[in-house]
Design a protein around this motif. Structure first.
Motif, PDB file in Angstrom:
ATOM      1  N   LYS A 325       0.878  -1.349   0.168  1.00 30.02           N
ATOM      2  CA  LYS A 325       0.140  -0.082   0.151  1.00 30.02           C
ATOM      3  C   LYS A 325       0.636   1.331  -0.190  1.00 30.02           C
ATOM      4  CE  LYS A 325      -3.879  -2.164   2.280  1.00 30.02           C
ATOM      5  NZ  LYS A 325      -4.862  -2.041   3.623  1.00 30.02           N
ATOM      6  N   LYS A 326       2.248   1.119   0.677  1.00 30.71           N
ATOM      7  CA  LYS A 326       2.970   2.273   0.542  1.00 30.71           C
ATOM      8  C   LYS A 326       4.433   1.938   0.213  1.00 30.71           C
ATOM      9  CE  LYS A 326       0.770   4.935   4.135  1.00 30.71           C
ATOM     10  NZ  LYS A 326       1.000   5.796   5.403  1.00 30.71           N
ATOM     11  N   LEU A 327       5.180   2.574  -0.630  1.00 29.99           N
ATOM     12  CA  LEU A 327       6.258   2.256  -0.805  1.00 29.99           C
ATOM     13  C   LEU A 327       7.407   3.441  -0.733  1.00 29.99           C
ATOM     14  CD1 LEU A 327       5.507   1.498  -4.798  1.00 29.99           C
ATOM     15  CD2 LEU A 327       6.196  -0.315  -2.724  1.00 29.99           C
ATOM     16  N   SER A 328       8.696   3.151  -0.141  1.00 31.81           N
ATOM     17  CA  SER A 328       9.678   3.920   0.194  1.00 31.81           C
ATOM     18  C   SER A 328      10.246   4.367  -1.144  1.00 31.81           C
ATOM     19  CB  SER A 328      10.705   3.133   0.932  1.00 31.81           C
ATOM     20  OG  SER A 328      11.358   2.320   0.274  1.00 31.81           O
TER      21      SER A 328
END
Length: 348
Positions: A325-328
């Motif tokens: 859901k979130k990427l660095s």
């Protein structure tokens, strides 16, 4: 308009005397006012009695077939029992509807019990204590009902009494259960005070039953002699336990096969690797090949439900690929590089 007695009884014109008797018995069961409380029952019952009285008498039937009416010599006089035994017919069908009976006290009633269990319990099998109300054998008189058994004076031991009733079609005799001995043919001089002479008392019963591994929703188990006690020491009925398996949050069941979804990281689906699959025995580790696609199904043999009489089913694990859901920032850079490399591979 002439009455169609054949249509009233539901037989054709070539029906034998036995066919007429059988049809009359079936219609009488359906429309007798003591059994059918609908407003039209009384009139329908009179109609079938009239039809049977004509078609059950050879002379009246012959006249009816020839002239379309039952009015022959001497006219229609209601029930004419010559060749048509109404008493025996009514004795037989009232016996099936709580009326007359013979042979003394009857076997106790069978009982039904609905039992909810989990899928895990169905998988392993177990013992379960159930509690229910029923009539059980009186311990005070050990089911005998008391002391001093004599033949019933009212029915002379038959368990039945005959009652005659005048109807618009003549005198109608029926056989019913003797009210004094309740069909048992015997009376007790000193009835048991605990059970009032019935030989059984209402009790709250607890029993332990064995649930075999592999039972499915709707399986019915029979527990012999755990139904209601019969009166005065006659045989108990049986207890029938219907199994209801609750829905499981994780597993779906179809017969002996189980179905489960497994969440696999995007990277593992691409690169391959080991993943754990839940089973009803714990977890199993499987090897995912490279480039495993979403909705791929892996079959784990013999990891499904056991059968009551045979081996186990299979477990089917469906792959669901997890997208982060979130990427660095670093992950995004790597994915862009991956995208560029993929396009370069496509376009040369």
């Amino acid at each position: 308009m002439p009455k169609d007695y054949y249509a009233t009884l539901g037989v054709d014109k070539n029906a034998s005397e036995e066919d007429v008797k059988r049809a009359y018995k079936n219609q009488a069961k359906k429309w007798h006012p003591d059994l059918n409380k609908s407003p039209e029952a009384s009139d329908k019952f009179k109609e079938i009695n009239e039809a049977a009285a004509v078609l059950g008498n050879s002379e009246k039937r012959k006249h009816y077939d020839q002239y379309g009416t039952s009015e022959g010599p001497g006219g229609f006089e209601g029930f004419d029992a010559r060749g048509f035994d109404f008493d025996n017919i009514f004795d037989s069908f009232f016996r099936g509807f709580g009326g007359a009976r013979s042979g003394g006290p009857e076997r106790g009633r069978d009982l039904l019990y609905d039992l909810d269990i989990t899928l895990e319990e169905a998988y392993k099998g177990m013992k379960k204590t159930v509690q229910f109300e029923k009539y059980d054998t009186c311990e005070t008189c050990t089911g005998k009902g008391g002391e001093g058994v004599t033949t019933c004076a009212q029915c002379k031991g038959r368990g039945q009494v005959q009652r005659s009733q005048r109807t618009p079609f003549g005198i109608f005799a029926t056989t019913t259960t003797c009210p004094t001995c309740r069909g048992e043919g015997e009376a007790i001089e000193n009835p048991c005070n605990n059970c009032d002479g019935t030989g059984r008392v209402e009790t709250d019963k607890k029993i332990e039953i064995s649930i075999p591994a592999g039972v499915d929703n709707g399986t019915r188990l029979r527990v012999r002699n755990e139904g209601e006690a019969g009166e005065r020491g006659t045989k108990n009925g049986d207890l029938y336990v219907t199994i209801h398996v609750k829905e499981h949050k994780q597993f779906k069941r179809e017969g002996q096969d189980l179905f489960v979804s497994i969440n696999v990281p995007f990277t593992t689906a691409c690169l391959g690797g080991q993943v754990e699959v839940p089973t009803l025995d714990g977890t199993e580790t499987i090897e995912l090949p490279e480039s495993t696609q979403p909705e791929t199904i892996f079959r784990l043999k013999h990891k499904g439900m056991p059968g009551i009489h045979d081996g186990k089913g299979n477990l089917h694990a469906t792959v669901h690929v997890e997208i982060p859901k979130k990427l660095s920032k670093k992950q995004k850079e790597l994915l862009h590089d991956f995208e560029k490399a993929t396009k370069k591979g496509w376009f040369g």
